[in-house]
Each structure stands twice: as structure tokens, then as C-alpha cells.
Design an enzyme around this catalytic site. Structure first.
Site, short mmCIF file in Angstrom:
data_model
loop_
_atom_site.label_atom_id
_atom_site.label_comp_id
_atom_site.label_asym_id
_atom_site.label_seq_id
_atom_site.Cartn_x
_atom_site.Cartn_y
_atom_site.Cartn_z
N ARG A 55 -18.91 5.86 -6.16
CA ARG A 55 -17.89 5.90 -5.01
C ARG A 55 -18.13 4.76 -4.09
NH1 ARG A 55 -18.46 10.82 -2.75
NH2 ARG A 55 -18.93 10.08 -0.86
N LYS A 207 0.40 -5.01 -11.26
CA LYS A 207 1.28 -6.18 -11.46
C LYS A 207 0.66 -7.38 -12.13
CE LYS A 207 4.17 -2.76 -10.30
NZ LYS A 207 3.66 -2.00 -9.37
C1 LIG Z 1 5.40 -4.55 -3.97
C2 LIG Z 1 4.76 -3.16 -4.41
N1 LIG Z 1 3.73 -2.64 -3.48
C3 LIG Z 1 3.02 -1.73 -4.05
C4 LIG Z 1 3.30 -1.08 -5.31
C5 LIG Z 1 2.65 0.17 -5.57
O1 LIG Z 1 1.66 -0.18 -6.65
P1 LIG Z 1 1.03 1.02 -7.63
O2 LIG Z 1 2.28 1.55 -8.54
O3 LIG Z 1 -0.05 0.08 -8.23
O4 LIG Z 1 0.50 2.13 -6.83
C6 LIG Z 1 4.40 -1.52 -6.15
C7 LIG Z 1 4.81 -0.71 -7.17
O5 LIG Z 1 5.47 -1.28 -7.98
C8 LIG Z 1 5.11 -2.62 -5.64
O6 LIG Z 1 6.09 -3.29 -6.60
#
Ligand SMILES: Cc1ncc(COP(=O)(O)O)c(C=O)c1O
Length: 393
Positions: A55, A207
Site C-alpha cells: 500500500r 485512456k
Molecule cells: C476526463 C476524464 N477524467 C476522469 C475520468 C475517470 O477515469 P476512470 O474511468 O479511469 O476512473 C474519465 C473517464 O472517462 C475521463 O474521461
């Protein structure tokens, strides 16, 4: 030893020999063994570097943090289990010893708005939403609400507006309010918010950073003031990324430059094709010279990397026509998420912005004919050909 004990102990706790693996392996150990109690004491006391408990630190995750910190020019990165856990950690770090109020961009990723309204507000942390591209409104809201943090994204979703991050950072610096910037859509190749004065950068590593649609992860990268706070908080709260996800993300990061180059170039071709298509009313693309924020984009983004996600409005269409178009796609993937090697199309009204009322969606300009596309690394001709056949009756 009896066989039962040998099963448990033999083969483990070998010191690595006189060699260095070329890429970082996956360390799955939950805890780490040191030669003596004296050394363990020094490691636990942070007088000597080294992992002791998963952790707190993990060598695979630490390797990923090192490369992302370098890319964002930060003073410390922390990899989290998701983009949302990274955002939560960033907000907690910013507010822990500051006024429990947030000033947020009016358009944010849905779950970020949800966290502010449905989790933090009931805990007494109120958020004021502001039109983030309107500097006078931001300045006024900062003066009036005296927030403990400002939150914004580099490109708004799904209408792809770009607020002047550098100018907002100046306002936040003058007021002494930490600025949190979600850099998911742009990556450090297009913009490095810490260099422009932001204090904490957040990514959904799910992403572009990982890039292959097989990881859920997030990262925070912070300046000198917040890097240690974030790591200390994370040691208590434990939102850390798993070593396997860290390995996949690190592998993804190695091709981030190549992917972004190809995806941005493809996006320019696909967006230009759609802009002249008789079935399309309007394209919202940061690479469009006629974009409403073109001056800001020219100032902040590199010329050859103007983004690989955009949205477009179908002519005389609503849900039925959008569904028909999307159902006819053969190669482009109908799915949520973005930034992957494959091109993906999403209908914001039923996915990212589903929880908003139709009235609120309309107020934000997210019409029922709006479709979002995250362009992948395929041949641009194939992406265009797939759209072309889908448009045909
Ligand atoms: C711009 C943006 N920030 C944060 C997130 C959240 O990410 P996660 O789905 O990895 O928790 C997303 C998810 O689509 C996003 O498009």
C-alpha cells in the site's frame, strides 16, 4: 523442514543477482524482506529508500510513477486504481488544510461532477460551478467564494472547449488557491499543466496513457507543495494501482508518442471528411482553425497534435438516427471510454451525460444529435470508409 514448510519457503526471497532486467517486471509481493531489523527500521522510517508494504510502495508502480512524473515535469507522481480515485486523492490533498470549498468548471467528466455533488457536498464540501473559459467570471467566483481548490479539464467533454489554462493558473496563483487539472484528453505531449502553474495534474490512465483498452487506472502528478501530501494520504487511504495494471500502463506509455501522433493526424483527416458530409451539421474539433477557442489552442497546444477526440452533430437527427448510424458501424467500436488504439464512438446522451436531465443537457449544448468519436491508430481511410457506409441508407 517438513514438506509442508518447504512448500511455503523454498525458492522465495532470493536477492536479484548481478543483472538488471531491461524492463521492469511485475512485483506482486505484498511485503518486503530486509537483511536485519536495523535495516527494516530505516526503511520503515524513510531514512533508506525501499519498499516495505504494497500500500506504501511497489517497485512496478514506482517505475510507472517515475516515467509519468518525468513526462509531466512534476515533483512526484502517484498511480491510483482509477482516474476517479486519482481525482479524489487530488481534491483531498488540496483541501486537507484549506477552506472546504471547491470552484469547478461547469463542464467536467460526469463522475467528477457526481463526486463533487453527491459525495463531497453531503460531507460539507460545497462546489460552485463557473464558466471556466470566462476569466472575469472565474476571477469573480474566486474572490466571492474563496475556494480551497479549483478544478478544470484541458478539453471539455463532449463539446471540446479549451479554457485558457495558463491564465486560470495566474488567477489561482494570485489568490493562493491550488489548481487541479485533469489532463486525460491531452496527455503531456499536448500540454503540461504544471509548467503553466497548475499544482496537481490528474489522469485517467485508462485512456491514452495505457492506450489499449485493457487497464483501469489513474495518476496524480503534483508540484513540490502537494507531491508529499498526496503520497502520505495515499499510504493511509490506499487507492493505489495494482502492479499488473502498472505494468500494462508502463508498457502503454512507451508508445504514447507514436500513438498520439497517429491518432491526432487521423482525427484531422476524419474530422475534415465529416465537416463536408451532407449528413453532418457541425463538427466540434480542437484541430479546426474555426474552433471558438482557436487562439487559446494555438497558444497552448503543439501545431501537429491538436487532439484525437471530437464530436459531431448529425443533421436533422435525434436518438433514433444516432442509434441507426452507430448500429451500422463495422470497424469503429460502439463503446464508452476513449484514447485507445481502436476508434470508438459514444453517444453522450445515453452514456457520459446520461445522468443529466434532457433540459440540462440542452443548456450545456449536448444535443440529442451529438456523437463523440475517439480516433484510433487504424488507417484513416478505413475509419472514413466505415463512417461512409454507416451514413448510407
Ligand atoms: C476526463 C476524464 N477524467 C476522469 C475520468 C475517470 O477515469 P476512470 O474511468 O479511469 O476512473 C474519465 C473517464 O472517462 C475521463 O474521461
Amino acid at each position: 523442514m517438513k514438506l509442508e514448510s518447504k512448500m511455503v519457503h523454498f525458492g522465495d526471497r532470493k536477492k536479484a543477482g548481478d543483472y538488471v532486467p531491461v524492463t521492469t517486471p511485475i512485483y506482486t509481493a505484498a511485503s518486503y524482506y530486509y537483511d536485519s531489523m536495523e535495516q527494516l527500521d530505516r526503511v520503515l522510517g524513510r531514512e533508506e529508500p525501499g519498499p516495505c508494504y504494497a500500500r506504501y510502495d511497489n517497485p512496478t508502480t514506482n517505475a510507472l510513477e517515475e516515467v509519468i512524473n518525468e513526462l509531466e515535469n512534476g515533483k512526484g507522481a502517484l498511480a491510483c486504481a482509477s482516474g476517479m480515485s486519482a481525482m479524489h486523492l487530488a481534491i483531498t490533498a488540496a483541501l486537507i488544510d484549506r477552506p472546504k470549498r471547491v470552484l469547478a468548471a461547469d463542464v467536467l467528466y460526469g463522475a467528477t461532477t457526481g463526486m463533487l455533488m453527491n459525495v463531497l457536498a453531503p460531507m460539507g464540501i460545497d462546489t460552485t460551478f463557473v464558466e471556466i473559459g470566462n476569466l472575469d467570471a472565474v476571477e469573480k467566483a474566486v474572490a466571492e467564494t474563496k475556494p480551497g481548490a479549483i478544478i478544470m479539464e484541458t478539453i471539455s467533454n463532449p463539446l471540446m472547449r479549451v479554457a485558457p489554462l495558463d491564465k486560470i493558473a495566474e488567477i489561482s496563483k494570485r489568490a493562493g488557491v491550488p489548481l487541479i487539472v485533469d489532463n486525460t484528453f491531452t496527455t503531456p505531449l499536448m500540454i503540461r499543466p504544471l509548467e503553466l502553474g497548475a499544482n496537481i495534474v490528474v489522469h485517467s490512465a485508462t485512456k491514452y496513457l495505457a492506450g489499449h483498452g485493457d487497464v483501469l487506472g489513474g495518476v496524480t502528478i503534483a508540484d513540490e507543495e502537494y507531491a508529499n501530501t498526496i503520497r502520505t494520504l495515499s499510504r493511509t487511504l490506499g487507492p493505489v494501482m495494482s502492479p499488473f495494471e502498472s505494468y500494462l500502463t508502463m508498457r502503454g506509455v512507451k508508445t504514447l508518442g507514436l500513438r498520439m501522433e497517429r491518432q491526432c493526424a487521423n482525427a484531422c483527416k476524419v474530422a475534415s471528411w465529416l465537416a463536408t458530409h451532407p449528413g453532418v451539421d457541425r463538427v466540434h474539433f480542437t484541430g479546426d482553425p474555426a474552433h471558438p477557442d482557436a487562439a487559446t489552442i494555438a497558444r497552448l497546444f503543439p501545431k501537429n497534435l491538436s487532439g484525437a477526440i471530437f464530436s459531431f452533430e448529425l443533421k436533422n437527427a435525434g436518438r433514433t438516427e444516432v442509434f441507426r448510424l452507430m448500429d451500422r458501424l463495422k470497424m469503429i467500436v460502439r463503446a464508452t471510454s476513449l484514447g485507445d488504439v481502436h476508434t470508438m464512438m459514444l453517444y453522450p446522451a445515453i452514456s457520459s451525460h446520461r445522468d443529466l436531465s434532457p433540459k440540462r443537457r440542452n443548456q450545456l449544448g449536448i444535443k440529442d444529435n451529438l456523437v463523440r468519436i475517439s480516433v484510433g491508430i487504424e488507417a484513416a481511410e478505413d475509419i472514413i470508409a466505415d463512417l461512409d457506409q454507416a451514413f448510407k441508407e
